[in-house]
Design a protein around this motif. Sequence first.
Motif, mmCIF file in Angstrom:
data_model
loop_
_atom_site.group_PDB
_atom_site.id
_atom_site.type_symbol
_atom_site.label_atom_id
_atom_site.label_comp_id
_atom_site.label_asym_id
_atom_site.label_seq_id
_atom_site.Cartn_x
_atom_site.Cartn_y
_atom_site.Cartn_z
ATOM 1 N N TYR A 1 0.868 -1.175 0.000
ATOM 2 C CA TYR A 1 0.000 0.000 0.000
ATOM 3 C C TYR A 1 0.905 1.225 0.000
ATOM 4 O O TYR A 1 2.028 1.186 0.473
ATOM 5 N N PHE A 2 0.406 2.331 -0.547
ATOM 6 C CA PHE A 2 1.235 3.536 -0.571
ATOM 7 C C PHE A 2 0.388 4.777 -0.363
ATOM 8 O O PHE A 2 -0.815 4.775 -0.597
ATOM 9 N N ARG A 3 1.047 5.820 0.099
ATOM 10 C CA ARG A 3 0.441 7.147 0.213
ATOM 11 C C ARG A 3 1.543 8.190 0.112
ATOM 12 O O ARG A 3 2.700 7.910 0.405
ATOM 13 N N GLU A 4 1.169 9.370 -0.326
ATOM 14 C CA GLU A 4 2.135 10.447 -0.514
ATOM 15 C C GLU A 4 1.864 11.566 0.485
ATOM 16 O O GLU A 4 0.723 11.916 0.748
ATOM 17 N N LEU A 5 2.943 12.112 1.019
ATOM 18 C CA LEU A 5 2.845 13.236 1.942
ATOM 19 C C LEU A 5 3.875 14.294 1.576
ATOM 20 O O LEU A 5 4.992 13.966 1.178
ATOM 21 N N GLN A 6 3.481 15.548 1.742
ATOM 22 C CA GLN A 6 4.397 16.655 1.538
ATOM 23 C C GLN A 6 5.040 16.950 2.880
ATOM 24 O O GLN A 6 4.469 17.629 3.718
ATOM 25 N N ILE A 7 6.232 16.405 3.132
ATOM 26 C CA ILE A 7 6.868 16.600 4.437
ATOM 27 C C ILE A 7 7.984 17.636 4.396
ATOM 28 O O ILE A 7 8.477 18.040 5.426
ATOM 29 N N ARG A 8 8.380 18.056 3.229
ATOM 30 C CA ARG A 8 9.406 19.095 3.101
ATOM 31 C C ARG A 8 8.770 20.351 2.531
ATOM 32 O O ARG A 8 7.570 20.468 2.456
ATOM 33 N N SER A 9 9.570 21.279 2.088
ATOM 34 C CA SER A 9 9.024 22.523 1.542
ATOM 35 C C SER A 9 8.293 22.254 0.231
ATOM 36 O O SER A 9 8.420 21.200 -0.379
ATOM 37 N N ALA A 10 7.530 23.242 -0.202
ATOM 38 C CA ALA A 10 6.661 23.064 -1.373
ATOM 39 C C ALA A 10 7.442 22.834 -2.662
ATOM 40 O O ALA A 10 6.921 22.223 -3.600
ATOM 41 N N ASP A 11 8.685 23.298 -2.744
ATOM 42 C CA ASP A 11 9.446 23.106 -3.977
ATOM 43 C C ASP A 11 10.134 21.736 -4.026
ATOM 44 O O ASP A 11 10.757 21.393 -5.025
ATOM 45 N N GLU A 12 10.018 20.935 -2.971
ATOM 46 C CA GLU A 12 10.566 19.576 -2.948
ATOM 47 C C GLU A 12 9.480 18.586 -3.354
ATOM 48 O O GLU A 12 8.297 18.831 -3.150
ATOM 49 N N VAL B 1 6.884 9.343 -0.725
ATOM 50 C CA VAL B 1 5.971 8.209 -0.844
ATOM 51 C C VAL B 1 6.275 7.230 0.290
ATOM 52 O O VAL B 1 7.406 6.792 0.453
ATOM 53 N N PHE B 2 5.235 6.919 1.074
ATOM 54 C CA PHE B 2 5.343 5.955 2.156
ATOM 55 C C PHE B 2 4.673 4.663 1.724
ATOM 56 O O PHE B 2 3.582 4.684 1.150
ATOM 57 N N TYR B 3 5.314 3.537 2.014
ATOM 58 C CA TYR B 3 4.790 2.222 1.652
ATOM 59 C C TYR B 3 4.537 1.399 2.902
ATOM 60 O O TYR B 3 5.208 1.569 3.925
ATOM 61 N N LYS B 4 3.580 0.489 2.802
ATOM 62 C CA LYS B 4 3.288 -0.470 3.864
ATOM 63 C C LYS B 4 3.036 -1.807 3.208
ATOM 64 O O LYS B 4 2.213 -1.924 2.294
ATOM 65 N N CYS B 5 3.752 -2.830 3.641
ATOM 66 C CA CYS B 5 3.670 -4.155 3.043
ATOM 67 C C CYS B 5 2.239 -4.682 3.112
ATOM 68 O O CYS B 5 1.578 -4.576 4.147
ATOM 69 N N ALA B 6 1.764 -5.245 2.023
ATOM 70 C CA ALA B 6 0.404 -5.786 1.953
ATOM 71 C C ALA B 6 0.297 -7.161 2.599
ATOM 72 O O ALA B 6 -0.806 -7.655 2.815
ATOM 73 N N ASN B 7 1.427 -7.781 2.919
ATOM 74 C CA ASN B 7 1.431 -9.067 3.607
ATOM 75 C C ASN B 7 0.972 -8.830 5.048
ATOM 76 O O ASN B 7 1.609 -8.097 5.794
ATOM 77 N N MET B 8 -0.142 -9.455 5.459
ATOM 78 C CA MET B 8 -0.709 -9.220 6.780
ATOM 79 C C MET B 8 0.220 -9.689 7.906
ATOM 80 O O MET B 8 0.132 -9.204 9.017
ATOM 81 N N ASP B 9 1.120 -10.633 7.630
ATOM 82 C CA ASP B 9 2.061 -11.097 8.639
ATOM 83 C C ASP B 9 3.247 -10.147 8.806
ATOM 84 O O ASP B 9 3.925 -10.178 9.825
ATOM 85 N N CYS B 10 3.508 -9.320 7.818
ATOM 86 C CA CYS B 10 4.684 -8.449 7.845
ATOM 87 C C CYS B 10 4.327 -7.022 8.263
ATOM 88 O O CYS B 10 4.809 -6.526 9.271
ATOM 89 N N GLN B 11 3.538 -6.313 7.456
ATOM 90 C CA GLN B 11 3.112 -4.929 7.694
ATOM 91 C C GLN B 11 4.281 -3.959 7.855
ATOM 92 O O GLN B 11 4.169 -2.933 8.517
#
Length: 109
Positions: free
Chosen positions: A78-89, A93-103
């Motif tokens: 799974y993935f989602r994007e966040l603006q964690i730095r300044s606007a010109d950066e 992208v943050f990922y999370k393993c889809a395997n329920m045993d791993c996460q």
Amino acid sequence: MIFCPQCGNLLILSLGPEGNQRFSCRTCPYVFNIAQEFKHRTNLERKEVDDVLGGEKAWENVAATEAQCPKCEHPRAYFRELQIRSADEPMTVFYKCANMDCQYQWKDR
């Protein structure tokens, strides 16, 4: 912490000529002799900190993609994007393993 009443600087712990401990000022001749041992401890309560990345609810209703987990090598995440730095950066992208045993969670560098 004790401050100098003459100049306001922080007093430091030092040894006197007789070997006794005292507080002295680095900038002026003020000396505060310690007559007896004194201990005072204040336990501070930590305030509750918000999860700046959204916590577990942030991963609800996110999209999935083909990205290999670096921990268990599962092919989807799974993935989602966040603006964690300044606007010109670019967004991070943050990922999370889809395997329920791993996460396992990681970010794209």
